[in-house]
Motif scaffolding. Structure first.
Motif, PDB file in Angstrom:
ATOM      1  N   GLN A   1       3.628   1.161   8.619  1.00 38.44           N
ATOM      2  CA  GLN A   1       4.606   0.017   8.057  1.00 38.44           C
ATOM      3  C   GLN A   1       4.350   0.604   6.269  1.00 38.44           C
ATOM      4  O   GLN A   1       5.719   0.263   5.497  1.00 38.44           O
ATOM      5  N   GLY A   2       3.947   1.753   5.576  1.00 38.42           N
ATOM      6  CA  GLY A   2       4.357   2.213   4.660  1.00 38.42           C
ATOM      7  C   GLY A   2       5.483   2.687   4.643  1.00 38.42           C
ATOM      8  O   GLY A   2       5.795   2.632   3.578  1.00 38.42           O
ATOM      9  N   SER A   3       5.532   3.552   5.289  1.00 43.41           N
ATOM     10  CA  SER A   3       7.129   3.781   5.280  1.00 43.41           C
ATOM     11  C   SER A   3       9.047   2.745   5.274  1.00 43.41           C
ATOM     12  O   SER A   3       9.583   3.116   4.498  1.00 43.41           O
ATOM     13  N   LEU A   4       8.339   1.867   5.154  1.00 44.59           N
ATOM     14  CA  LEU A   4       9.170   0.839   5.486  1.00 44.59           C
ATOM     15  C   LEU A   4       8.671  -0.736   3.853  1.00 44.59           C
ATOM     16  O   LEU A   4       9.303  -1.520   3.472  1.00 44.59           O
ATOM     17  N   MET A   5       7.961   1.020   3.139  1.00 44.02           N
ATOM     18  CA  MET A   5       8.043  -0.160   1.565  1.00 44.02           C
ATOM     19  C   MET A   5       8.745   0.054   0.504  1.00 44.02           C
ATOM     20  O   MET A   5       8.730   2.407   1.206  1.00 44.02           O
ATOM     21  N   ASP A   6       8.532   0.359  -0.397  1.00 40.76           N
ATOM     22  CA  ASP A   6       9.256   1.139  -1.847  1.00 40.76           C
ATOM     23  C   ASP A   6       7.869   1.985  -2.576  1.00 40.76           C
ATOM     24  O   ASP A   6       6.567   1.924  -2.381  1.00 40.76           O
ATOM     25  N   ASN A   7       8.286   3.140  -2.354  1.00 39.71           N
ATOM     26  CA  ASN A   7       7.124   4.633  -2.303  1.00 39.71           C
ATOM     27  C   ASN A   7       6.981   5.046  -3.654  1.00 39.71           C
ATOM     28  O   ASN A   7       6.563   5.453  -4.102  1.00 39.71           O
ATOM     29  N   ARG A   8       7.859   4.371  -4.232  1.00 40.69           N
ATOM     30  CA  ARG A   8       8.313   4.473  -6.129  1.00 40.69           C
ATOM     31  C   ARG A   8       7.018   3.748  -7.192  1.00 40.69           C
ATOM     32  O   ARG A   8       7.209   2.596  -6.965  1.00 40.69           O
ATOM     33  N   VAL A   9       6.727   4.612  -7.390  1.00 43.37           N
ATOM     34  CA  VAL A   9       5.333   4.030  -8.293  1.00 43.37           C
ATOM     35  C   VAL A   9       5.284   5.237 -10.073  1.00 43.37           C
ATOM     36  O   VAL A   9       5.856   6.081  -9.824  1.00 43.37           O
ATOM     37  N   SER A  10       5.768   3.705 -10.689  1.00 38.15           N
ATOM     38  CA  SER A  10       5.358   4.281 -12.092  1.00 38.15           C
ATOM     39  C   SER A  10       4.523   4.671 -13.157  1.00 38.15           C
ATOM     40  O   SER A  10       4.289   3.719 -12.462  1.00 38.15           O
ATOM     41  N   LEU A  11       4.618   5.591 -13.419  1.00 39.91           N
ATOM     42  CA  LEU A  11       3.150   5.771 -14.395  1.00 39.91           C
ATOM     43  C   LEU A  11       3.047   4.883 -16.186  1.00 39.91           C
ATOM     44  O   LEU A  11       3.775   4.135 -15.696  1.00 39.91           O
ATOM     45  N   PRO A  12       1.892   3.810 -15.622  1.00 40.48           N
ATOM     46  CA  PRO A  12       1.854   2.958 -16.970  1.00 40.48           C
ATOM     47  C   PRO A  12       2.723   3.849 -18.008  1.00 40.48           C
ATOM     48  O   PRO A  12       1.659   5.199 -18.697  1.00 40.48           O
ATOM     49  N   GLY A  13       2.908   3.605 -19.530  1.00 40.83           N
ATOM     50  CA  GLY A  13       3.065   3.803 -20.708  1.00 40.83           C
ATOM     51  C   GLY A  13       4.443   5.133 -20.408  1.00 40.83           C
ATOM     52  O   GLY A  13       4.599   5.436 -21.730  1.00 40.83           O
TER      53      GLY A  13
ATOM     54  N   ASP B   1      12.992  -0.596  15.325  1.00 40.16           N
ATOM     55  CA  ASP B   1      13.333  -0.526  13.965  1.00 40.16           C
ATOM     56  C   ASP B   1      11.965  -1.589  14.080  1.00 40.16           C
ATOM     57  O   ASP B   1      11.917  -3.313  14.324  1.00 40.16           O
ATOM     58  N   LEU B   2      10.660  -1.629  13.215  1.00 39.93           N
ATOM     59  CA  LEU B   2       9.746  -2.511  12.861  1.00 39.93           C
ATOM     60  C   LEU B   2       9.976  -3.872  11.980  1.00 39.93           C
ATOM     61  O   LEU B   2       9.059  -4.392  12.042  1.00 39.93           O
ATOM     62  N   ASN B   3      11.279  -4.101  11.317  1.00 44.68           N
ATOM     63  CA  ASN B   3      11.728  -5.041  10.672  1.00 44.68           C
ATOM     64  C   ASN B   3      12.327  -6.498  11.437  1.00 44.68           C
ATOM     65  O   ASN B   3      12.070  -7.105  10.806  1.00 44.68           O
ATOM     66  N   LEU B   4      12.376  -5.864  12.638  1.00 48.64           N
ATOM     67  CA  LEU B   4      13.205  -6.707  13.912  1.00 48.64           C
ATOM     68  C   LEU B   4      11.710  -7.048  14.786  1.00 48.64           C
ATOM     69  O   LEU B   4      11.988  -7.549  15.587  1.00 48.64           O
TER      70      LEU B   4
END
Length: 732
Positions: free
Chosen positions: A422-434, A612-615
């Protein structure tokens, strides 16, 4: 020379006793670094492989989500079955050192083979190709060798470390506690590096390098363990308690089967006592059993059975057949139980009040010969006393709890398979605050939230939650703790299903979302080829991992403590084996559940777990898991309500002050101590038994004391649980 003219030092030097005591070298600093290094490298190797392996199967081997989950669960389940073999070999035949060394070498061979399958050309399929038979055979052959290798290390390394210390030595006792703190630190650091650095190398650089690093770590583990060979202290192998359980069950079944086949007039027993050859009716078998376990408080049924001897005296040659309660090789007496009565057919020996052994053997044709201990008597498998059979009963009565906790480990296995997919099909970009810094978090690295939750919640539970329940008058038992852990596991699955439903809604709202095989064009390295990534932050998965961690704090740790507490000391290897076996069966059951759901949904024309888990409908599958866990929780409540806790006395080491103390630095005798209550005096060779709940919270480790030869069984593999912080389930 006058006394006044003698040279008297201003400060007295060390006493003769202090001068004679050589400086003892620290085992923690001289011996344990080799064991700690071995454990660190082995855990780094294992989690470097297992944490992200489902991603390797879907993105490199090209298998669908359901098949990848099944293969990972079967592999993990096997890694929890093989420790039973490793523990048996270490306890009964090879000893821990040889077992660890042999299985570590097997482990290394498997890791090298796995690294080669990902590096050599032709051993992995191309994009969108299915793996060939040869490619699958080499991959799963390597995994099988690795799973076998883990079996000799997982149950033995911690106990082998405990072998290096002498509990009777104050310095060793202190260092033993510190050793396990360092031991668990080595495990956590190894898993931390695997979940971060190794997973990053696998996702962003190269899978070949990502598998070569764990193989190099395993080679270091073998070399470190060999380097300390000259310094190790060894414990000779003895009988494995797991083997005793099998033998007692086999003897009971065999004797029962033979008794049913024998004619009525020949199903008798004769009782052999010193100087006696009289024959008695077979009912004496059960009478002696109850008299042995209850002493003078034998039930009326036993007394009535004893009276059916045809007028024979209850004493023969001055030897009373009312057997005294005696400590068995397991330490601590165990009262007779009414469950699993069929196991009593394995009993052929009793000890009388005069200390003599009474042997019952079947009468066949009016003859027969006596059998020695552990042999056969008159065609019956025997050599087991009532106390030994009672110890086996205490293990088998844990089976209802075992069966109703298996499904919890099925739910737990979803964290390492479906959560990662499930996580591999989600946006894995995380911005550090500030800042303008953006990190990419691999899906497998999200497991750190699970580990972090456990590390934070265990001390919080011990220091705040449990004391608060006691102050409120809540009766908080181990089974209740397991039940509430199951409830939290249900919540985790419901939350994960809700996140997946949200993710699918976002995907379906994207134009042309029906063609999902394009991947994330802005960053192909994020997932490689395969299904499209949905713009939903992977951090929404964090609460699901935290909930699973909270459920482990309640259910996993309580299950471990329950099995440990409700078994006699000598049978603790068997109860710990049940803990490992429940994890293994849960993983296998998870693989079967995934296979069944995938097949049935495909047959229905709406696959839940397609390539394809999206389907598909992963959200429905996660809800199904939560529903099954809820139903299982209700069944567990029924079992828990009918379970009667057994008061099992466990043997502990009791510190006794030295009878002689050295004078202080000025040569003055020590001040008298205030009187300290001492335990009641017991015969030589007996053990001081303390209630398990009190002992578990005391400063003493469980260990055997006394002079019997079975004392080594208390330190058997799988049975040693030190007084150190609890670990997450996969770290056991």
């Amino acid at each position: 020379m006058n006394y006044d003219e003698q040279d008297v030092p201003l400060l007295p030097g060390p006493t003769d006793r202090q001068q004679k005591q050589p400086q003892k070298r620290s085992k923690l600093l001289t011996v344990c670094p080799f064991i700690l290094g071995n454990e660190f490298c082995e855990r780094l190797a294992y989690y470097g492989l297992a944490t992200n392996f489902v991603t390797y199967l879907t993105h490199i081997m090209g298998v669908d989500a359901a098949t990848a989950a099944i293969e990972v669960m079967v592999f993990e389940g096997t890694c929890y079955v093989t420790p039973l073999l490793g523990a048996y070999l270490a306890d009964s035949h090879w000893g821990r050192y040889k077992t660890i060394l042999v299985f570590s070498s097997i482990y290394l061979v498997g890791m090298v083979c796995l690294a080669l399958t990902s590096w050599l050309p032709g051993l992995t399929p191309g994009p969108y190709d299915d793996p060939s038979l040869l490619q699958n055979a080499l991959l799963f052959g390597s995994l099988g060798v690795i799973a076998l290798g883990t079996g000799g290390i997982k149950p033995n390394v911690s106990a082998f470390g405990a072998d290096q210390f002498d509990e009777k030595d104050p310095q060793d006792k202190r260092e033993k506690e510190r050793f396990f703190n360092w031991f668990y630190l080595a495990i956590n650091v190894g898993s931390l590096i695997a979940c971060t650095a190794i997973v990053y190398v696998q996702d962003a650089i190269s899978w070949s390098l990502g598998f070569a690093l764990p193989a190099a770590a395993m080679a270091s583990a073998v070399l470190l363990f060999l380097a300390g060979s000259a310094n190790y202290r060894h414990v000779a192998p003895t009988e494995s308690p797991m083997a005793r359980v099998v033998k007692v069950v086999a003897a009971a079944l065999k004797n029962r089967w033979r008794s049913k086949r024998a004619p009525e007039d020949s199903s008798q027993h004769k009782v052999l006592a010193p100087g006696s050859s009289d024959e008695a009716d077979g009912s004496l078998h059960r009478a002696l059993y109850y008299q042995h376990m209850y002493g003078s408080d034998a039930p009326a049924a036993a007394a009535a059975a004893a009276n059916t001897l045809g007028g024979s005296s209850s004493r023969r040659n001055g030897d009373s057949y009312v057997a005294r309660r005696r400590g068995s090789s397991g330490g601590g007496s165990t009262a007779a139980s009414s469950s699993y009565r069929w196991l009593e057919d394995a009993i052929t020996e009793w000890q009388t009040s005069q200390g003599h052994m009474v042997v019952a053997e079947a009468v066949r044709g009016g003859g027969g010969s006596s059998a020695g201990h552990g042999g056969q008597s008159g065609g019956h498998l025997g050599g087991y006393t009532p106390q030994q059979v009672e110890e086996v009963k205490l293990v088998l009565r844990l089976l209802p709890v075992f069966f109703t906790t298996v499904l919890y480990w099925t739910i737990y296995a979803m964290m390492g398979t479906m959560f990662i997919q499930q996580g591999s099909l989600m946006d894995n970009r995380v911005s550090l605050p500030g800042t303008n810094v953006t990190l990419r978090i691999p899906a497998a690295t999200m497991a750190l939230f699970n580990t972090g939750a456990i590390i934070l919640l265990v001390p919080l539970y011990d220091a705040v939650f449990e004391p608060a329940l006691k102050r409120c008058g809540v009766r908080w038992t181990l089974l209740r703790r397991i039940g509430w852990g199951m409830v939290i596991a249900v919540l985790a699955m419901v939350y994960a299903a809700a996140v997946e439903a949200w993710r699918l809604d976002i995907f379906r709202a994207i134009p042309d979302s029906g063609d999902s095989g394009s991947g994330d064009s802005s960053d192909p390295a994020a997932v490689g080829y395969g299904p499209a990534v949905v713009p939903l932050s992977i951090m929404w998965q964090a609460p699901a991992y935290v909930l699973i961690g909270a459920s482990e704090v309640l259910a996993s740790i309580a299950q471990l403590e329950f099995f440990y507490d409700q078994a006699p000391d000598v049978m603790r290897s068997c109860s710990m084996a049940l803990q490992l076996l429940s994890t293994a069966v849960g993983s296998y059951l998870g693989g079967g559940l995934v296979a069944a759901v995938a097949a049935l949904s495909v047959a229905a024309g709406a696959p839940w777990l397609p390539k394809d888990l999206n389907l598909g409908h992963l959200d429905w599958f996660l809800l199904l898991c939560g529903g099954l866990m809820a139903a299982n929780s209700l069944l567990f409540v029924l079992v828990a309500n009918n379970y009667e806790y057994k008061t099992v006395e466990h043997v502990v080491l009791v510190q006794v002050a030295d009878d002689e103390e050295a004078p202080d630095a000025l040569g003055r005798p020590p001040l008298p101590r205030p009187p300290v209550p001492r335990p009641p005096t017991r015969p030589q060779g007996s053990a001081i038994a303390i209630n398990s709940s009190a002992a578990r919270r005391s400063q003493y480790h469980y260990a055997a004391v006394g002079n019997d030869d079975d004392s080594a069984l208390y330190g058997r593999s799988l049975a040693f649980v030190p007084t150190s912080p609890a670990l997450p389930a996969p770290f056991r």
